[in-house]
Design a protein around this motif. Structure first.
Motif, PDB file in Angstrom:
ATOM      1  N   VAL A 205      17.605  19.624  40.387  1.00  0.00           N
ATOM      2  CA  VAL A 205      18.105  20.067  39.091  1.00  0.00           C
ATOM      3  C   VAL A 205      19.626  20.093  39.174  1.00  0.00           C
ATOM      4  O   VAL A 205      20.201  20.736  40.062  1.00  0.00           O
ATOM      5  CB  VAL A 205      17.587  21.476  38.737  1.00  0.00           C
ATOM      6  N   PHE A 206      20.280  19.367  38.275  1.00  0.00           N
ATOM      7  CA  PHE A 206      21.733  19.338  38.208  1.00  0.00           C
ATOM      8  C   PHE A 206      22.165  20.047  36.933  1.00  0.00           C
ATOM      9  O   PHE A 206      21.660  19.749  35.847  1.00  0.00           O
ATOM     10  CB  PHE A 206      22.259  17.903  38.186  1.00  0.00           C
ATOM     11  N   THR A 207      23.094  20.964  37.065  1.00  0.00           N
ATOM     12  CA  THR A 207      23.592  21.656  35.880  1.00  0.00           C
ATOM     13  C   THR A 207      25.060  21.999  36.053  1.00  0.00           C
ATOM     14  O   THR A 207      25.512  22.334  37.151  1.00  0.00           O
ATOM     15  CB  THR A 207      22.787  22.937  35.587  1.00  0.00           C
ATOM     16  N   GLY A 208      25.803  21.882  34.967  1.00  0.00           N
ATOM     17  CA  GLY A 208      27.159  22.380  34.936  1.00  0.00           C
ATOM     18  C   GLY A 208      27.149  23.853  34.608  1.00  0.00           C
ATOM     19  O   GLY A 208      26.165  24.401  34.091  1.00  0.00           O
ATOM     20  N   LEU A 209      28.263  24.522  34.922  1.00  0.00           N
ATOM     21  CA  LEU A 209      28.377  25.952  34.690  1.00  0.00           C
ATOM     22  C   LEU A 209      29.736  26.280  34.081  1.00  0.00           C
ATOM     23  O   LEU A 209      30.706  25.529  34.276  1.00  0.00           O
ATOM     24  CB  LEU A 209      28.224  26.718  36.011  1.00  0.00           C
ATOM     25  N   PRO A 210      29.835  27.378  33.351  1.00  0.00           N
ATOM     26  CA  PRO A 210      31.147  27.847  32.929  1.00  0.00           C
ATOM     27  C   PRO A 210      32.051  28.046  34.144  1.00  0.00           C
ATOM     28  O   PRO A 210      31.586  28.395  35.239  1.00  0.00           O
ATOM     29  CB  PRO A 210      30.838  29.179  32.234  1.00  0.00           C
ATOM     30  N   GLY A 211      33.332  27.787  33.950  1.00  0.00           N
ATOM     31  CA  GLY A 211      34.260  27.876  35.072  1.00  0.00           C
ATOM     32  C   GLY A 211      34.462  26.567  35.798  1.00  0.00           C
ATOM     33  O   GLY A 211      35.138  26.516  36.825  1.00  0.00           O
ATOM     34  N   GLY A 212      33.863  25.473  35.270  1.00  0.00           N
ATOM     35  CA  GLY A 212      34.138  24.145  35.816  1.00  0.00           C
ATOM     36  C   GLY A 212      33.308  23.740  37.002  1.00  0.00           C
ATOM     37  O   GLY A 212      33.649  22.772  37.702  1.00  0.00           O
ATOM     38  N   LYS A 213      32.193  24.408  37.282  1.00  0.00           N
ATOM     39  CA  LYS A 213      31.380  24.100  38.455  1.00  0.00           C
ATOM     40  C   LYS A 213      30.182  23.227  38.096  1.00  0.00           C
ATOM     41  O   LYS A 213      29.657  23.270  36.980  1.00  0.00           O
ATOM     42  CB  LYS A 213      30.886  25.389  39.106  1.00  0.00           C
ATOM     43  N   LEU A 214      29.727  22.457  39.087  1.00  0.00           N
ATOM     44  CA  LEU A 214      28.524  21.632  38.988  1.00  0.00           C
ATOM     45  C   LEU A 214      27.687  21.927  40.215  1.00  0.00           C
ATOM     46  O   LEU A 214      28.207  22.002  41.332  1.00  0.00           O
ATOM     47  CB  LEU A 214      28.914  20.154  38.940  1.00  0.00           C
ATOM     48  N   GLY A 228      29.939  21.417  43.377  1.00  0.00           N
ATOM     49  CA  GLY A 228      31.195  20.701  43.212  1.00  0.00           C
ATOM     50  C   GLY A 228      32.032  21.339  42.119  1.00  0.00           C
ATOM     51  O   GLY A 228      31.513  22.046  41.247  1.00  0.00           O
ATOM     52  N   THR A 229      33.318  21.073  42.176  1.00  0.00           N
ATOM     53  CA  THR A 229      34.237  21.568  41.160  1.00  0.00           C
ATOM     54  C   THR A 229      34.650  20.404  40.269  1.00  0.00           C
ATOM     55  O   THR A 229      35.321  19.482  40.728  1.00  0.00           O
ATOM     56  CB  THR A 229      35.486  22.205  41.794  1.00  0.00           C
ATOM     57  N   VAL A 230      34.206  20.444  39.019  1.00  0.00           N
ATOM     58  CA  VAL A 230      34.618  19.415  38.057  1.00  0.00           C
ATOM     59  C   VAL A 230      36.071  19.625  37.680  1.00  0.00           C
ATOM     60  O   VAL A 230      36.867  18.693  37.613  1.00  0.00           O
ATOM     61  CB  VAL A 230      33.715  19.428  36.811  1.00  0.00           C
TER      62      VAL A 230
END
Length: 392
Positions: A205-214, A228-230
């Protein structure tokens, strides 16, 4: 577009955001309209005159419910479309004809939907309740997440996965509703209410998060494979430091790409999480990719094409500036975006030139068009579902 305070549960409307932080984003997303009693700060570009070179036509249109907002994205599984609206309507429709296969009511307002694998269809409520239906439209189970859910549930690999407003990703058994695992990460006090989806691929499961994280999570047990940090938030105030991942992470070959608001577009090696390239960018809708290019609309609805091999910007199209366009979708030789007046625009993949345009019902399209082998499916703010045939 709205900001959400996860501590107080309060939404910060767009006018307040603009006064407080002078964030110059004029878009039609969710509770934010380009048109009000005030003169818009960034007027939308008028519809451009051009000679269409791609045949497009409306195949059918059907009403799902009476309102659709950010958080409601139709899902295509085989020859069926699953869709929901915020007034609680959930349904399954024929991709070929739009005919209703079944439609039911959740008997409550919804905040996000749908997720489906063709066997289980899931939606979420503002109170954080997850409701799963079987493929006759009967309620199979209900479960309680830890807080409000504003992005569609993800259904697959025997799981229903949700991401709640407290930055917790929770997985439930698709058959029983029993919680299988939970992963939580810290996050900022303010987060965008913007279109978003999780991605299930290769058992992760891949998801982005608030604060620029993946984040990449093993679907079978909830173990975190990598983070990772987007983009890193920057600025002196909480509003200036909003740098949330928006839209859906996309995979092309070995690369997994994501984009943030007030940050960057960044591509990673899908196995290791190492960044392969990045560019400064700001979007409130997300991106798309095919085998050669990544496509993204900026927070001013300027659409860009990037080479997946290295990230070079290969074209820019500003004819739709400030028209509140959705994230792009790749379909055939074109990419498609919806806008705040219900138009669907088709652009050439190689150079971004305008190929075609078609109207729907005049209401905003806030979810990205869904590509199929018969064209694109769009869901409008009025709660209508439509299939648009796309020629060659």
């Amino acid at each position: 577009m709205e900001l959400y305070n996860r501590h107080s549960g309060a939404s910060l409307g767009w006018r307040r955001l603009r006064r407080a932080a002078a964030v110059a984003v004029a878009l039609a997303l969710g509770g934010c309209s380009l048109f009000s009693s005030e003169k818009p700060r960034y007027p939308p570009a008028p519809l451009a005159n051009f000679t269409p070179t791609l045949p497009v036509s409306s195949a059918w249109r059907v009403s799902v419910g009476n309102k659709s907002e950010v958080g409601f994205i139709p899902v295509v599984v085989g020859d069926a479309i699953y869709a929901a609206t915020s007034n609680g309507s959930v349904g399954k429709y024929s991709l070929d004809t739009g005919a209703e296969v079944w439609r039911t009511s959740a008997k409550t307002d919804l905040s996000a939907g749908v997720g489906s694998d063709g066997r289980i269809t899931a939606v979420a409520t503002p109170r954080g309740e997850v409701i799963a239906f079987d493929d006759t439209g009967a309620v199979k189970w209900r479960a309680q997440a830890t807080s409000e859910i504003t992005i569609p549930p993800l259904v697959g690999d025997g799981l229903v996965v949700v991401r709640s407003g407290d930055y917790r990703i929770q997985a439930y058994d698709a058959d029983t509703g029993r919680r299988r695992w939970s992963v939580q990460r810290p996050g900022p006090a303010l987060a965008l209410r913007a279109p978003g989806e999780m991605l299930l691929s290769g058992g992760f499961v891949f998801t982005g998060l608030p604060g620029g994280k993946l984040i990449a999570i093993a679907a079978n047990n909830g173990a975190v494979r990598w983070e990772g940090t987007v983009a890193n938030p920057s600025g002196t105030s909480e509003l200036e430091r909003v740098a949330d991942v928006v839209g859906t992470p996309v995979i092309s070959g070995r690369q997994l790409c994501a984009v943030t608001y007030q940050g960057r577009i960044n591509c990673f090696d899908v196995g290791s999480g190492n960044s392969t390239w990045s560019r400064e960018f700001s979007s409130v809708t997300g991106l798309a990719a095919d085998v050669r290019f990544a496509y993204a609309a900026s927070d001013r609805s300027v659409i860009y094409g990037f080479a997946l091999d290295g990230g070079a910007n290969v074209w820019k199209q500003d004819a739709l500036q400030n028209r509140g366009v959705t994230a792009p979708s790749s379909v055939g030789r074109a990419i498609a975006v919806g806008d705040f007046e219900g138009y669907v625009h088709f652009l050439q993949r190689e150079d971004g030139s305008l190929l075609a345009r078609i109207a729907t019902d005049g209401s905003a399209i806030v979810a990205p068009p869904v590509p199929t082998d018969r064209g694109v499916v769009v869901q409008t703010s009025k709660g209508n579902l439509a299939l648009i045939h796309v020629g060659q």
